[in-house]
Design a protein around this motif. Structure first.
Motif, PDB file in Angstrom:
ATOM      1  N   THR A  46      -2.568  -6.977   7.173  1.00  0.00           N
ATOM      2  CA  THR A  46      -1.244  -6.677   6.808  1.00  0.00           C
ATOM      3  C   THR A  46      -1.000  -5.322   6.713  1.00  0.00           C
ATOM      4  O   THR A  46       0.414  -4.832   6.854  1.00  0.00           O
ATOM      5  N   ASN A  47      -1.831  -4.254   6.265  1.00  0.00           N
ATOM      6  CA  ASN A  47      -1.436  -3.035   6.295  1.00  0.00           C
ATOM      7  C   ASN A  47      -1.225  -2.457   7.473  1.00  0.00           C
ATOM      8  O   ASN A  47      -0.228  -1.459   7.910  1.00  0.00           O
ATOM      9  N   GLU A  48      -1.602  -2.776   8.544  1.00  0.00           N
ATOM     10  CA  GLU A  48      -1.698  -2.492  10.049  1.00  0.00           C
ATOM     11  C   GLU A  48      -0.324  -2.706  10.349  1.00  0.00           C
ATOM     12  O   GLU A  48       0.468  -2.055  11.134  1.00  0.00           O
ATOM     13  N   ILE A  49       0.242  -4.077  10.011  1.00  0.00           N
ATOM     14  CA  ILE A  49       1.470  -4.413  10.511  1.00  0.00           C
ATOM     15  C   ILE A  49       2.551  -3.672   9.977  1.00  0.00           C
ATOM     16  O   ILE A  49       3.551  -3.295  10.490  1.00  0.00           O
ATOM     17  N   GLU A  71       5.006   8.616  -2.128  1.00  0.00           N
ATOM     18  CA  GLU A  71       4.093   7.588  -1.588  1.00  0.00           C
ATOM     19  C   GLU A  71       2.648   8.150  -1.007  1.00  0.00           C
ATOM     20  O   GLU A  71       1.841   7.435  -1.126  1.00  0.00           O
ATOM     21  N   VAL A  72       2.714   9.380  -1.192  1.00  0.00           N
ATOM     22  CA  VAL A  72       1.209  10.021  -0.652  1.00  0.00           C
ATOM     23  C   VAL A  72       0.119   9.729  -1.690  1.00  0.00           C
ATOM     24  O   VAL A  72      -1.072   9.691  -1.573  1.00  0.00           O
ATOM     25  N   LEU A  73       0.627   9.385  -2.935  1.00  0.00           N
ATOM     26  CA  LEU A  73      -0.078   8.973  -3.963  1.00  0.00           C
ATOM     27  C   LEU A  73      -1.054   7.668  -3.773  1.00  0.00           C
ATOM     28  O   LEU A  73      -2.232   7.639  -4.462  1.00  0.00           O
ATOM     29  N   ARG A  74      -0.703   6.859  -2.902  1.00  0.00           N
ATOM     30  CA  ARG A  74      -1.031   5.707  -2.589  1.00  0.00           C
ATOM     31  C   ARG A  74      -2.262   5.596  -1.515  1.00  0.00           C
ATOM     32  O   ARG A  74      -1.686   6.134  -0.413  1.00  0.00           O
ATOM     33  N   VAL A  75      -3.261   5.302  -1.748  1.00  0.00           N
ATOM     34  CA  VAL A  75      -4.586   5.384  -0.702  1.00  0.00           C
ATOM     35  C   VAL A  75      -4.573   4.149  -0.381  1.00  0.00           C
ATOM     36  O   VAL A  75      -5.020   3.108  -0.906  1.00  0.00           O
ATOM     37  N   VAL A  76      -4.730   3.921   1.082  1.00  0.00           N
ATOM     38  CA  VAL A  76      -4.882   2.263   1.622  1.00  0.00           C
ATOM     39  C   VAL A  76      -5.906   2.247   2.745  1.00  0.00           C
ATOM     40  O   VAL A  76      -6.190   3.547   3.184  1.00  0.00           O
ATOM     41  N   ILE A 132      -9.670   2.720   8.392  1.00  0.00           N
ATOM     42  CA  ILE A 132      -9.867   4.032   7.951  1.00  0.00           C
ATOM     43  C   ILE A 132      -8.915   4.191   6.521  1.00  0.00           C
ATOM     44  O   ILE A 132      -7.963   3.532   6.437  1.00  0.00           O
ATOM     45  N   GLU A 133      -9.588   4.915   5.565  1.00  0.00           N
ATOM     46  CA  GLU A 133      -8.885   5.346   4.375  1.00  0.00           C
ATOM     47  C   GLU A 133      -7.714   6.328   4.718  1.00  0.00           C
ATOM     48  O   GLU A 133      -8.103   7.502   5.666  1.00  0.00           O
ATOM     49  N   GLN A 134      -6.711   5.966   4.219  1.00  0.00           N
ATOM     50  CA  GLN A 134      -5.444   6.926   4.663  1.00  0.00           C
ATOM     51  C   GLN A 134      -4.493   6.940   3.439  1.00  0.00           C
ATOM     52  O   GLN A 134      -4.408   5.955   2.659  1.00  0.00           O
ATOM     53  N   THR A 135      -3.882   8.151   3.210  1.00  0.00           N
ATOM     54  CA  THR A 135      -2.722   8.202   2.226  1.00  0.00           C
ATOM     55  C   THR A 135      -1.468   7.373   2.877  1.00  0.00           C
ATOM     56  O   THR A 135      -1.389   7.568   4.048  1.00  0.00           O
ATOM     57  N   LEU A 136      -0.552   6.772   1.981  1.00  0.00           N
ATOM     58  CA  LEU A 136       0.681   6.321   2.518  1.00  0.00           C
ATOM     59  C   LEU A 136       1.514   7.825   2.548  1.00  0.00           C
ATOM     60  O   LEU A 136       1.114   9.051   2.153  1.00  0.00           O
TER      61      LEU A 136
END
Length: 233
Positions: A2-5, A44-49, A54-58
């Protein structure tokens, strides 16, 4: 997946929005996007997914879109307008942090239900945005300068000032984004995350920036066609 899409879809939607704004509003549309993207990216950068393992910020795609904006302006409108867009982003970021912190000066009513959420999200805003302002200022102006240097080089190599657009677009952005990734994440998140998480975030962010940089190349060529059609109409 889902995140990748969602990440891949956001690239298409965000870059498409930039081209629509350029088509109908010209450089003023790009200035508007710079202002909107600067504010939204800093929230948006406050959210880490986790995406692609790989862990990354939005916020990476939105932030990368500001480099697309300055590249289009640099290529089609001139360095002066690219620099104005960069300064616009800085001024908007300053206004955002000042206004968002002023919200905490108000006495909440007994019926306030959003206060806790505001505290969680915007209590980090000063550090995030101050890091963003400093790094944004450095990297955007460096990107604009480097774009011109690579342009001079490609002009000498080909004898065609309009040739090898993809080289100067990707060359300037990839180098600038490498500097941005390290400076921003260390300034914004050092002490917030442990070292391994911070390193993972840096790697993840830069991998996203590689993808967004390559993906924005067709957008720059489409922007050139938009400008050419505008001149011919």
């Amino acid at each position: 997946m889902t995140n990748e899409i969602l990440l891949m879809a956001s690239i298409v939607v965000i870059y498409g929005a930039i081209l629509v704004l350029y088509r109908f509003f010209g450089r003023e549309g790009l200035f508007c996007w710079m202002a909107v993207a600067t504010v939204l990216a800093n929230i948006e950068v406050l959210r880490v997914v986790e995406a692609f393992g790989i862990e990354q910020t939005l916020g990476n795609v939105l932030f990368a879109s500001t480099f697309l904006v300055t590249d289009i302006l640099n290529e089609e409108e001139g360095r002066e307008y690219a620099t104005k867009a960069a300064w616009l982003g800085i001024i908007v970021a300053v206004a955002f942090v000042v206004i968002s912190q002023s919200w905490f000066l108000y006495e909440p009513s007994s019926g306030d239900w959003a206060g806790e959420g505001f505290e969680i999200v915007f209590s980090m805003a000063p550090r995030i945005v101050l890091a963003s302002i400093g790094v944004f200022c450095i990297c955007q102006h460096f990107d604009i300068w480097l774009y011109r240097q690579i342009w001079k080089l490609t002009d000498r190599m080909t004898g065609n000032s309009r040739g090898l657009l993809w080289v100067r677009n990707n060359g300037s952005t990839l180098i600038s984004q490498a500097i941005n990734t390290v400076l921003y994440n260390v300034a914004a998140f050092y002490g917030v995350y442990d070292g391994s998480t911070l390193a993972s975030i840096c790697i993840g962010c830069y991998l996203v920036f590689i993808v967004t940089s390559i993906a924005d190349t067709p957008a720059v060529y489409i922007a050139r066609r938009i400008k050419r059609n505008e001149k011919n109409s």
